[in-house]
Structure formats: C-alpha cells, structure tokens
Write an enzyme that holds these catalytic residues in place. Sequence first.
Site, PDB file in Angstrom:
ATOM      1  N   GLN A   1     -12.264 -16.736  52.053  1.00 34.23           N
ATOM      2  CA  GLN A   1     -11.308 -15.910  51.327  1.00 34.23           C
ATOM      3  C   GLN A   1     -11.123 -16.444  49.909  1.00 34.23           C
ATOM      4  OE1 GLN A   1      -9.590 -13.256  53.060  1.00 34.23           O
ATOM      5  NE2 GLN A   1      -9.202 -12.673  50.972  1.00 34.23           N
ATOM      6  N   PHE A   2     -12.042 -16.085  49.006  1.00 37.47           N
ATOM      7  CA  PHE A   2     -11.969 -16.577  47.625  1.00 37.47           C
ATOM      8  C   PHE A   2     -10.696 -16.135  46.918  1.00 37.47           C
ATOM      9  CE2 PHE A   2     -13.815 -12.449  46.851  1.00 37.47           C
ATOM     10  CZ  PHE A   2     -13.309 -12.071  45.614  1.00 37.47           C
ATOM     11  N   THR A   3     -10.078 -15.057  47.390  1.00 33.60           N
ATOM     12  CA  THR A   3      -8.889 -14.542  46.724  1.00 33.60           C
ATOM     13  C   THR A   3      -7.672 -15.467  46.864  1.00 33.60           C
ATOM     14  OG1 THR A   3      -8.266 -13.199  48.626  1.00 33.60           O
ATOM     15  CG2 THR A   3      -9.649 -12.152  46.936  1.00 33.60           C
TER      16      THR A   3
END
Length: 150
Positions: free
Chosen positions: A78-80
């Site tokens: 989950q890069f966000t």
Amino acid sequence: MRIVIQRVSSASVEIEGSIKSAIGKGYMILLGVCDDDTVEDVEWLAKKVAGLRVFDDDNGVMNRSITDVGGEVLVVSQFTLYASYKKGNRPSWLRAARHEISVPLYEQFCSALSRLLGKKVGTGEFGADMKVSLVNDGPVTICMDSKNKE
C-alpha cells in the site's frame, strides 16, 4: 515502513475477478515502504506484529497474540500510506519507495512474518489493482511506523 493492522474475522484480496488470498481470524495488514527503509525495519515490524497482543483471553482482555490464537495474516502492499497532503488537495507519493526497493522489502516482510508465525502469510500482488474485503473485528485497527520505535 508503515503498516496498518486490522484485526479481522475474515479478509480477502481479489485480482481481476479471482481471489488471490483469503484468511479467517487474524490480521489484515496494509504495508507501505519508503525509500530509506531497510531489512532492519522489516525485522523490527515483523517481530512487533507477531508479538502484538490484541486478541481476547478467557477474561475478555486483549492479552493474546496472533500466534496464541493460531490466527492468519494477509499482507497487501500500500504505497499510499506515504501520501503527502501538505500542499493542495492532490496527494504526492514522493516518499514511497520505487519498485526496486519496495518489492524486495515487501517480500522480506512477508517471509519474516511467515517464519515467526510458522505458517504461510497470504499476499496480494505488488502493483496490481486489488479489491480488498474484510470484516474488522472489534473494530481493532493499529498503525505502526518503523521510524517511531520509541
């Protein structure tokens, strides 16, 4: 590294209409990697997750770990989690690690957690468009960041 841990009754990740991984009672973990993360961050977070005591004991007190209850784990990249929202309304992802850094560290985190739990860890697919479903139990949701160890 940043993670969001949700204690769940069940969770799954679907990619292109097919279930990639599904678990019952345990943890659904969203994992974000930043550009200065290392294997030390991986090991520290994996140990914290394995030892975290948020499952009820016989007296209804959160006193049992994932290993104590034989729970399962699903980890989704989950890069966000590294969104910067200070300027304007459109987030920036500048702190999120590039693929050549984040993919190996994601895989190492899953392997380290699997080793500590003594069972396979469910995963998503790095970079894929995933549909994540879960039933948050409690609800219990905890955020951890390997840069905030103290």
